[in-house]
Design a protein around this motif. Structure first.
Motif, PDB file in Angstrom:
ATOM      1  N   GLU A   1       0.690  -1.118  -0.013  1.00  0.00           N
ATOM      2  CA  GLU A   1      -0.083  -0.028   0.048  1.00  0.00           C
ATOM      3  C   GLU A   1       0.937   1.261   0.040  1.00  0.00           C
ATOM      4  N   ASN A   2       2.076   1.145   0.757  1.00  0.00           N
ATOM      5  CA  ASN A   2       2.753   2.436   0.650  1.00  0.00           C
ATOM      6  C   ASN A   2       3.624   2.550  -0.650  1.00  0.00           C
ATOM      7  N   LEU A   3       4.054   1.639  -1.379  1.00  0.00           N
ATOM      8  CA  LEU A   3       4.749   1.607  -2.476  1.00  0.00           C
ATOM      9  C   LEU A   3       3.684   2.324  -3.514  1.00  0.00           C
ATOM     10  N   ILE A   4       2.413   1.858  -3.652  1.00  0.00           N
ATOM     11  CA  ILE A   4       1.105   2.274  -4.519  1.00  0.00           C
ATOM     12  C   ILE A   4       1.017   3.791  -4.395  1.00  0.00           C
ATOM     13  N   GLY A   5       0.951   4.186  -3.015  1.00  0.00           N
ATOM     14  CA  GLY A   5       0.771   5.350  -2.612  1.00  0.00           C
ATOM     15  C   GLY A   5       1.809   6.495  -3.022  1.00  0.00           C
ATOM     16  N   GLN A   6       3.235   6.006  -2.890  1.00  0.00           N
ATOM     17  CA  GLN A   6       4.292   6.814  -3.314  1.00  0.00           C
ATOM     18  C   GLN A   6       4.185   7.146  -4.757  1.00  0.00           C
ATOM     19  N   LEU A   7       3.917   5.648  -5.410  1.00  0.00           N
ATOM     20  CA  LEU A   7       3.672   5.883  -7.046  1.00  0.00           C
ATOM     21  C   LEU A   7       2.701   6.864  -7.408  1.00  0.00           C
ATOM     22  N   LEU A   8       1.686   6.948  -6.665  1.00  0.00           N
ATOM     23  CA  LEU A   8       0.492   7.815  -7.307  1.00  0.00           C
ATOM     24  C   LEU A   8       0.901   9.164  -6.939  1.00  0.00           C
ATOM     25  N   PHE A   9       1.494   9.298  -5.800  1.00  0.00           N
ATOM     26  CA  PHE A   9       1.825  10.705  -5.275  1.00  0.00           C
ATOM     27  C   PHE A   9       2.928  11.300  -6.420  1.00  0.00           C
TER      28      PHE A   9
ATOM     29  N   ALA B   1       2.657  15.471 -12.877  1.00  0.00           N
ATOM     30  CA  ALA B   1       1.616  15.937 -13.614  1.00  0.00           C
ATOM     31  C   ALA B   1       1.303  17.424 -13.290  1.00  0.00           C
ATOM     32  N   GLY B   2       1.249  17.713 -12.076  1.00  0.00           N
ATOM     33  CA  GLY B   2       1.429  19.033 -11.587  1.00  0.00           C
ATOM     34  C   GLY B   2       2.613  19.940 -12.234  1.00  0.00           C
ATOM     35  N   ASP B   3       3.779  19.269 -12.114  1.00  0.00           N
ATOM     36  CA  ASP B   3       4.859  20.242 -12.773  1.00  0.00           C
ATOM     37  C   ASP B   3       4.577  20.389 -14.034  1.00  0.00           C
TER      38      ASP B   3
END
Length: 159
Positions: free
Chosen positions: A138-146, A152-154
């Protein structure tokens, strides 16, 4: 008389089958330890133990060398303290490291011991200081999405 001996043999066969199924179930669940070999205790501290459970195997080079006996939380450092029973026949150098690994992609977790190169061995009751915590999916998926959202914001800000 012949039918009575046949019934007895069938009953005996059923009992042996049930005992074999019980043995198989206990071994599959890591609840049965049929080893009488002497062990010694090693401890390790982890920031995150993930889904590690008591009775999980301790392996080195893929060979099971022991079992996890207890998992506690140190109230001062808030780290997980894992105690392991290691079979007496396996001695590890003082600079050995411990990692929490996963069998397969979504399998059970176990501790992997990697031997170091020092001449002196770990003494029973020693705490292994070089550890790597469990990777939590779950932490790895969260980091990937972040990271993707930040990229995308940059990209939107540069246009």
């Amino acid at each position: 008389m012949n039918t009575k001996s046949t019934e007895t043999l069938v009953g005996l066969f059923v009992l042996i089958g049930l005992a074999a199924l019980l043995f198989l179930a206990l071994k599959a669940a890591n609840l049965a330890s049929f080893s009488t070999e002497t062990t010694y205790v090693l401890n390790a501290r982890f920031d995150n133990i993930g889904g590690l459970k008591v009775r999980a195997p301790v392996r080195s080079a893929g060979v099971t060398v022991g079992r996890v006996t207890s998992i506690t939380l140190d109230p001062k450092t808030f780290q997980g303290v894992v105690s392991m029973d290691i079979r007496q026949g396996f001695q590890f150098p003082k600079d050995s490291s411990a990692k929490i690994l996963t069998s397969g992609l979504l399998g059970d977790q176990y501790i992997g011991l990697e031997p170091g190169a020092e001449e002196a061995n770990l003494v029973p009751g020693t705490t292994i200081t070089q550890t790597q915590s469990a990777l939590v999916l779950e932490n790895l998926i969260g980091q990937l999405l972040f990271n993707k959202a930040a990229e995308a914001g940059d990209a939107g800000a540069k246009k």
